[in-house]
Every structure is written in C-alpha cells, then in structure tokens.
Design an enzyme around this catalytic site. Structure first.
Site, PDB file in Angstrom:
ATOM      1  CE  LYS A 184      40.041  30.569  25.428  1.00  0.00           C
ATOM      2  NZ  LYS A 184      38.738  31.273  25.027  1.00  0.00           N
ATOM      3  CD  GLU A 258      36.611  32.096  40.983  1.00  0.00           C
ATOM      4  OE1 GLU A 258      36.035  33.019  40.972  1.00  0.00           O
ATOM      5  OE2 GLU A 258      37.733  32.107  41.427  1.00  0.00           O
ATOM      6  CB  CYS A 292      30.553  32.753  39.909  1.00  0.00           C
ATOM      7  SG  CYS A 292      31.891  33.540  40.616  1.00  0.00           S
ATOM      8  CD  GLU A 392      25.966  30.439  37.470  1.00  0.00           C
ATOM      9  OE1 GLU A 392      27.001  31.410  38.256  1.00  0.00           O
ATOM     10  OE2 GLU A 392      26.461  29.727  36.827  1.00  0.00           O
TER      11      GLU A 392
END
Length: 495
Positions: A184, A258, A292, A392
């Site tokens: 997806k 992740e 990331c 983040e």
C-alpha cells in the site's frame, strides 16, 4: 538522459505508469471507481492520477497473494533468487526513469538514476542462503533440526519520502524468503511503487506474488487489520506506527516498524569542521529534511559552538531551492499539510526561546508561492527539553545544543524517545569507540554523515524508532518463522 519539461510531466507519467491497481498480475481500477490526484510538490500541478483504494481492493489483493503463495513458497530458493535478480537488473535498466519519477512525485531535485536495482540484486543473493540448524539430541536414534519458513501474505505500507528504496528494502526480502506481498503506497507518492510492480511482472514474477494498491488511510487500515495478512511492515511516523501495531495485534500478526528519529550529530572540539559541516547540511537539506535518519540535532562542544553555528548558517543560507527539474540543492516539502506542520514547529521553537539564526519561513518570491517550500532553518541556544530537541520535525530545521564533555554529550544524545541514527565527529579514536558503544541507536557513524561505503549494513532503530532491520542479510530472516523438527526411527530393522 531522458529530458522532461515540468509542464509535460503528466503526459510522461501517463505513458510510463498505468493509472490502476496491480492485483493478481493485472492492472485494474478501484472497485469503488474513485481516483486521486498526485501533485508535483514544487508547483502544485497534477502530474498523475491513480485509483483511490478501498478495503474491498485490499481484500482482492490479499486473496490474489494468498492464491499465489503456495507455488511461490514451493519454488526452489535458487529459482526465486533468479527471478529477483532479473527484477533488479530490469530496474537498473530503467534506473533513470525510476529516479526521475521518484524525484517528480516527491519533489526532490533529480540527482541521478535510482539505485533500487542494486538493492534487489543484493537481496536476491540471500534467497538461497536461508538455512536452519542441526540440533543435539538426547539419544542417537533421533535427528533434530530447525527450518526457516515464510509467513505467507505480507502487508507492506510504504511512506512518501523515498517510496522506491523503502518499498524494495522490505518487499525484496519478503519475496526472497518465499512470502507473497501486498503493497500500500502513500497517497502522495504512489507512482514509483506502481512502476516497480510493473517491472517485477516483466521480470517474470508470477501473478499475485506482488500486488500494489494505492490509496489513502482506508486501504492502509484495511491492510493492517486484515485477517489474511500474516506479517506486516510499516515505515512512517511513530504515532501511526503505534496505530498499525494495535491493528495488527488484533490478529496477533508480527510487525516490522521503521519509525521516526531525532538523530544527533555530535561535534567535539577536535572535529574537522570542513568535513563535518557539508555533511550536516546535506543531512538536513537532502529531501528537504524529510528523512527519518536526518541528523537534526547538532550537539556541539562548548568551545566550538560559535564557529560551528557561523559555518552552518553560511552554508544553509547559500542553499539553492527549487523543483525536481532544477539544478538546486533542496526541493519542497511533500504537501501543504507538511509545510504547515514544519512552520508550526518553527513558531513553537521561537516561542520557547530558541534563537533563530537563519531561515524560519517560506522563502520569498513568486517561484515559491505555488509549491510547498520552507527555507533551511537553523536554531541556536536550544535546550534539550524544548520540543524542537525532542520531536521529529521532518523538515529542513537544525537545532544546535551545547555540551561540555563526553558524558553530557551521550546523556543529551540518548535523551529522546528515539534511537535511529547517531553521528559523532572527532579525531579521538578512543572516544569514537566509547561513543559507538554508548549511543543508543541502530546505526552509529563516526566522521561520516551517512553509511557511505557500507554494503549490507542493517538499518533500523532502538526504542520508539521501531524494530526490525532492512537493507541486509538480516532483513531476509525477518520474513521467516522458525520450525523445530524431530525425526525418530520406528525401531524396525531392515536387512
């Protein structure tokens, strides 16, 4: 090299990527009939349309993958490896189109052909090296061993920031281990994933072994909670990763996550700033900081702070901004929502007392009005407790924090909920060894902004950066489950 005018990008995309799901080896429309636009983040123009997937489309894809699983599982490992090798070679033949397509849909300035073919070829070489163990037994008339077997249908939810590399980093190991897969892709960047699926079919991957269903949150949620999925991989934010894990837990499905990062760049007084500064800047401007692993916290030893801040400000202020087809250093953010999210973080940092050194908003000029740009931004005097040092941002924003000695540097570096990547800049080998052991991160780099030169280095995080590893031989084992087998004789003698 393929030449594309940004105004003709939609025509090029339409000729390259079918506007359809890839299910059971066929290109099909969404069962609901809906489509969604894919935008060029640098201009806001529509560059493609893809089906907006539904839970019913996920049902069809999982059914196709389930039907294809027994034959793919039972195919010899060497033959699976050969198919994957052809897929990797075909991706290398089309590396320019793959690189351009991903640059276009993500908004990242084109910097050369994609390298996804090499990643697939590396994993192809692991397919026939999956082995179990022989085990000791209590009596000599028994044989005990372990087998590593595939799970079955694996779901793979791919993010928008690097869709090609992140798709193959999970899909190739899953296929190598004998699983079938439903992908997806992210709604904002599904095109590269669809092209990779088409190339896999052309390489000889049997129908149904790899299925690709674009769409938004609904098909993603349906895949995460589908009872026919036996293993789930997700790459994205920590918040969404927790939701995915909760959904998978309803069916007791193992997950590979992740997730986010707040990676520290630790600069000691003896660091070579001429080496460190370009790498630190590239780490936060590449993909507009939407990675990331981006080293967005710069921890600097007190005696070098002003010198480093000045050098970073000069380099960031000189960063050239533009679209995927321009000779520039940094592109836009993926969409308007992400742009506003980054701007909100900048405002919060200022309200909490961080000192804005450069950047801090949308760059001026008509060129940047229609895209989703944010100027490279540098904050000094950041306290470890500030949100800018803890959360983040996923954008081109650097935070500078001070430390006095190694112990304080380690305390600050490990002082977030994340643990993905950490980088240290020092000429002291003993200090480097100590840091490599004490930093709580899945990857530690010393005097290198990226894991350049490392082939097969496992990538993944500690703590809320997730668990599981990709890009390595270890990643293939992630997609296997262990079975113990004990064989005993019947006691009959044979002449």
């Amino acid at each position: 090299m393929t030449t594309i005018d940004s105004r003709d990008a939609a025509t090029w995309v339409a000729a390259l990527v079918p506007a359809a799901h890839l299910i059971g080896g066929r290109t099909v429309p969404s069962i609901g009939g809906a489509v969604t636009d894919v935008l060029d983040p640098g201009t806001g123009r529509v560059i493609g349309r893809v089906p907006d997937g539904t839970p019913a489309d996920i049902d069809a894809a999982v059914a196709a993958a389930s039907d294809a699983f027994p034959a793919w599982r039972d195919l010899s490992a060497s033959r699976r490896a050969a198919v994957l090798h052809r897929w990797g070679a075909l991706c290398t033949e089309h590396d320019e189109e793959l690189g351009l397509l991903e640059s276009l849909e993500v908004g990242r300035p084109y910097q050369g052909p994609a390298s996804v073919g090499n990643r697939i070829v590396f994993i192809a070489g692991q397919a026939d090296k999956i082995g179990g163990q022989s085990l000791p037994t209590a009596t000599p008339d028994r044989l005990a061993l372990t087998l590593r077997e595939p799970f079955g249908v694996c779901g793979c939810i791919v993010p928008w920031n690097a869709p090609g590399a992140l798709m193959v980093s999970v899909v190739a190991p899953a296929l190598a281990a004998g699983n079938t897969v439903v992908v997806k892709p992210a709604a904002d960047a599904p095109l590269t994933c669809l092209l990779l699926g088409e190339l896999a079919l052309q390489a000889g991957l049997p129908p149904g072994v790899l299925n690709v269903v674009p769409g938004g949150a609904a098909p993603g949620a349906a895949l995460a909670e589908h009872p026919g999925v036996r293993h789930l991989s997700f790459t994205g934010s920590t918040v969404t990763g927790a939701s995915v894990m909760r959904a998978a837990a309803r069916n007791l499905v193992p997950v590979h996550l992740e997730l986010g990062g707040k990676s520290p760049q630790i600069v000691f007084d003896d660091a070579n700033l001429e080496q460190a500064v370009p790498e630190i800047v590239r780490g936060v401007t590449f993909n507009a900081g939407q990675t990331c692993a981006a080293g967005t916290r710069v921890l600097v030893q007190r005696g070098s702070r002003q010198r480093l801040v000045d050098a970073l400000a000069t380099a960031l202020s000189a960063t050239r901004l533009g679209g995927w087809d321009e000779d520039v250093d940094m592109g836009p953010l993926i969409n308007r929502t992400q742009q506003q999210r980054v701007l909100n973080h900048i405002g919060i940092a200022q309200s909490e007392g961080a000192q804005l050194v450069c950047g801090g908003g949308v760059p001026p000029g008509e060129r940047y009005e229609h895209g989703f740009f944010v100027a490279p931004t540098l904050f000094d005097q950041v306290d470890p407790a500030m949100r800018l040092a803890q959360e983040e941002v996923f954008g081109p924003v650097l935070a500078v924090l001070e430390f006095d000695d190694l112990d304080e540097a380690v305390e600050i570096a490990n002082g977030t909920k994340y643990g993905l990547v950490a980088t240290a800049w020092t000429a002291d080998v003993g200090r480097a060894v100590t840091l490599a052991r004490r930093l709580e991160a899945g990857q530690v780099h010393v005097n290198a902004g990226r894991a350049s030169g490392a082939i097969g280095a496992p990538f993944g995080g500690y703590r809320q950066s997730g668990f599981g590893r990709t890009m390595s031989a270890d990643s293939v084992l992630e997609f296997t489950q262990v079975k113990s087998v004990v064989l005993a004789g019947t006691g009959a003698s044979h002449g």
